[in-house]
Design an enzyme around this catalytic site. Structure first.
Site, PDB file in Angstrom:
ATOM      1  N   GLU A 104     -49.524 -46.186  95.825  1.00 45.57           N
ATOM      2  CA  GLU A 104     -49.637 -45.765  94.432  1.00 45.57           C
ATOM      3  C   GLU A 104     -48.961 -46.870  93.610  1.00 45.57           C
ATOM      4  OE1 GLU A 104     -47.286 -42.418  93.144  1.00 45.57           O
ATOM      5  OE2 GLU A 104     -48.460 -42.199  91.299  1.00 45.57           O
ATOM      6  N   ARG A 145     -41.988 -41.949 109.146  1.00 45.24           N
ATOM      7  CA  ARG A 145     -41.599 -43.090 108.325  1.00 45.24           C
ATOM      8  C   ARG A 145     -40.332 -43.717 108.885  1.00 45.24           C
ATOM      9  NH1 ARG A 145     -40.720 -40.255 103.324  1.00 45.24           N
ATOM     10  NH2 ARG A 145     -41.814 -42.014 102.445  1.00 45.24           N
ATOM     11  N   LYS A 147     -39.007 -44.823  96.432  1.00 42.67           N
ATOM     12  CA  LYS A 147     -39.341 -45.528  95.191  1.00 42.67           C
ATOM     13  C   LYS A 147     -38.556 -44.974  94.012  1.00 42.67           C
ATOM     14  CE  LYS A 147     -43.944 -45.621  95.768  1.00 42.67           C
ATOM     15  NZ  LYS A 147     -45.353 -45.868  95.409  1.00 42.67           N
TER      16      LYS A 147
END
Length: 553
Positions: free
Chosen positions: A33, A257, A267
């Site tokens: 994104e 992850r 983020k």
RNA sequence: UGACCCAUGGUGUAAUGGUAACACUACUGAUUUUGGUUCAGUCAUUUAAGGUUCGAAUCCUUAUGGGUCAACCA
């Protein structure tokens, strides 16, 4: 090639798919994104997705998941493309979820026509209240049973901009009592009168992640859509939508992850560090962002090696940042040009050296036979590192001390004869004699010494600024500690040495070159360098066995 | 008080019913004109309890521990 290495679970799935003839080639995608910069966790995903299609027939698309115009910007798109390229990967197609807004709109109408989606008028708060909880079922919206015709008309009016933000949504009609919260009539479209970085003002309704990601995968005929574990509950909805829409059946696979200690990779948190000025920007060399690592001096090769070594699996993990450091040292050791720089100078005078000066040869890299040599000016007065001299040395101290001998790297063996101090008793200068027959490469002295020091000729030294970095946080997992994660920032993560003394060869350093300052660490020129003012970043220090010895006492 | 995911040295990852291994870290020692590099070596591992089996890290059951799920974010 001996392919002895065992496969990770995704490679196993793919090999099985290829063997069974389910696919003849695979297509993966990296789907960021554009609302932030890429970090080391993304690098891991990039290496995974692109690595798979390097190993097996097929290709990888870069697809921006740009369905939320409020947070997404072109600046991020550009940085992401640059980072992926820098890491060494080439995408087959550059795509955007926004490329598919027309398709997605048509998919929505199809669902409405099948009576599998409806326009809802309740507010966000009401919707949350009626959603239920993981242990209690939700309640149907009073608008759930609108006719197909009414839903269709309302949805078209939503698209035409007739309603304000938040007033209506398009929802899938599934089951408000479903055990999976995501299946409780998830929102498909919401109204946002916002300017989109690519589609401008064409749309005022935007699809949600769940109604964009899987559909985009399907349009691109992605065979293996790889994401992180928190998307596991989404898979049921992913499959449901593909089935009801009767489109190409992409499949989602999840992996855990990667977490790295002493930093954060979220983020949201990284953005906070930037906006609240705890760091100088997304590419601050302390940041775990790809751009930060780049500025810090990490090589793409070392990052790829790291991602390869940590592998891929499904369990919770906390990778030691020491492994990343190992990978970059391993690579830099092979490619870095050796140079001498004195950080904390102590003047040393060679009393029996009578020449004006001379040029000495030194290898650029002992690990590289073809690395060549350079000239280093030597003269009567040089600087050595202050902690390379001790008046009263402990046992096993191989450096300079009264009466002791050491070698000056690529130069001569010297012997300490005299120590000069100021009124406070601080050592201000040491005086030595040198052994003329001991010149490097032509040593006939027969003397061997334990220690070798780096040095810089006083009158030839050039000035430079050096920035030493340490881990950004004082604790392994700042997210796991009580209170705000920023309370655990390491106050000593940056140490600036405004004036160090470097050998002249460094005057022509470029941004692309990597250096090892002998006995100090690996360094790279920073882009803050201006003509006449060099700035170097320390990528990582050398392993320091002596420091360890001292610590042990 | 639900569903789902996960569990192997300090860390990460293998072993796919048949001798628990590789890398990093740590520690020894050798080499070295970088106390770097390189080389040799050492320490250290299957969450627990049952079950299936000639044989279980692997299959089954239960327990325990960790994680995820109730944004008009992705």
């Amino acid at each position: 090639m001996s392919e002895e290495r065992s496969l990770n679970f995704l490679e196993e799935i793919i090999e099985e798919d290829l063997k069974s003839g389910r696919y003849t080639r695979i297509i993966t995608r990296f789907p960021p994104e554009p609302n932030g910069y890429l970090h080391i966790g993304h690098a891991s995903s990039i290496c995974l997705n692109f690595g798979l299609t390097q190993k097996y027939p097929g290709y990888t698309n870069l697809r921006f998941d740009d369905t939320n115009p409020v947070t997404e910007e072109t600046e991020y798109v550009e940085s992401i493309k640059e980072d992926v390229k820098w890491l060494g990967f080439t995408w087959e197609n550059e795509r955007y979820a926004s490329d598919y807004f027309d398709n997605l709109y048509a998919f929505a109408l199809k669902l409405i026509d099948k009576n599998l989606a409806y326009v809802d008028d309740i507010t966000a708060d009401e919707m949350a209240a009626m959603k239920g909880t993981p242990t209690e079922p939700g309640k149907n919206s009073p608008y759930r049973d609108r006719s197909v015709e009414e839903n269709r008309a309302l949805f078209i009016r939503m698209k035409n901009g007739e309603f304000p933000d938040g007033s209506r949504t398009l929802r899938a009609k599934i089951d408000m009592a479903h055990i999976n919260m995501l299946m409780r009539d998830p929102i498909l479209y919401r109204i946002k009168h916002a300017h989109h970085h690519r589609t401008g003002d064409k749309w005022c309704i935007y699809p949600m992640y769940d109604f964009a990601h899987g559909q985009s995968d399907s349009i691109e005929e992605i065979t293996h859509s790889i994401c992180t574990m928190e998307f596991i509950p989404h898979r049921e909805l992913y499959d449901w939508l593909i089935e009801k829409l009767e489109i190409y059946p992409s499949h989602q696979y999840e992996f855990a992850r990667r977490n790295i200690n002493y930093t954060v990779t979220s983020k949201r948190k990284l953005l906070q560090l930037v906006t609240e000025k705890h760091v100088t920007g997304w590419d601050d060399p302390r940041m775990p962002t790809v751009s930060g690592l780049r500025r810090r001096g990490y090589t793409p090769h070392s990052i790829r090696e790291f991602c390869d070594r940590i592998g891929v699996a499904k369990r919770e993990n906390m990778v030691d940042v020491g492994l990343l450091e190992f990978c970059v040292r391993e690579h830099l050791n092979k490619i870095a040009l050796r140079r001498m720089v004195v950080f904390d100078p102590l003047k040393l005078v060679i009393t029996n050296y009578t020449q004006e000066e001379e040029m000495l040869l030194s290898e650029n890299n002992p690990e590289d036979e073809n690395g060549g040599v350079r000239d280093i000016p030597f003269s009567r007065e040089i600087y050595i590192e202050r902690d390379d001299f001790m008046e009263n040395p402990p046992k096993k101290y191989f450096r300079l001390a009264p009466g002791q001998m050491v070698r000056l790297k690529s130069a001569y063996i010297i012997k300490c004869e005299e120590v000069i101090k100021d009124q406070e008793g601080q050592v201000t200068e040491v005086r030595c004699t040198y052994i003329p027959e001991s010149r490097s490469g032509a040593d006939t002295s027969g003397i061997s010494v334990k220690g070798t020091l780096h040095w810089v000729s006083v009158k030839h030294a050039i000035r430079s600024e050096i920035r030493l970095y340490d881990r950004l946080f004082r604790v392994e997992d700042p997210t796991d500690e009580a209170g705000d994660f920023k309370e655990y920032l390491n106050p000593d993560s940056l140490q600036v040495l405004p004036e160090v003394y470097a050998e002249p060869a460094l005057a022509t350093a470029t941004l692309e070159e990597r250096f090892q300052f002998i006995r100090k660490g690996y360094f790279v020129l920073d882009r803050d360098t201006q003509s006449g003012k060099l700035v170097f970043n320390r990528t990582v220090g050398l392993k320091d066995a002596w420091a360890k010895e001292v610590k042990k006492g």
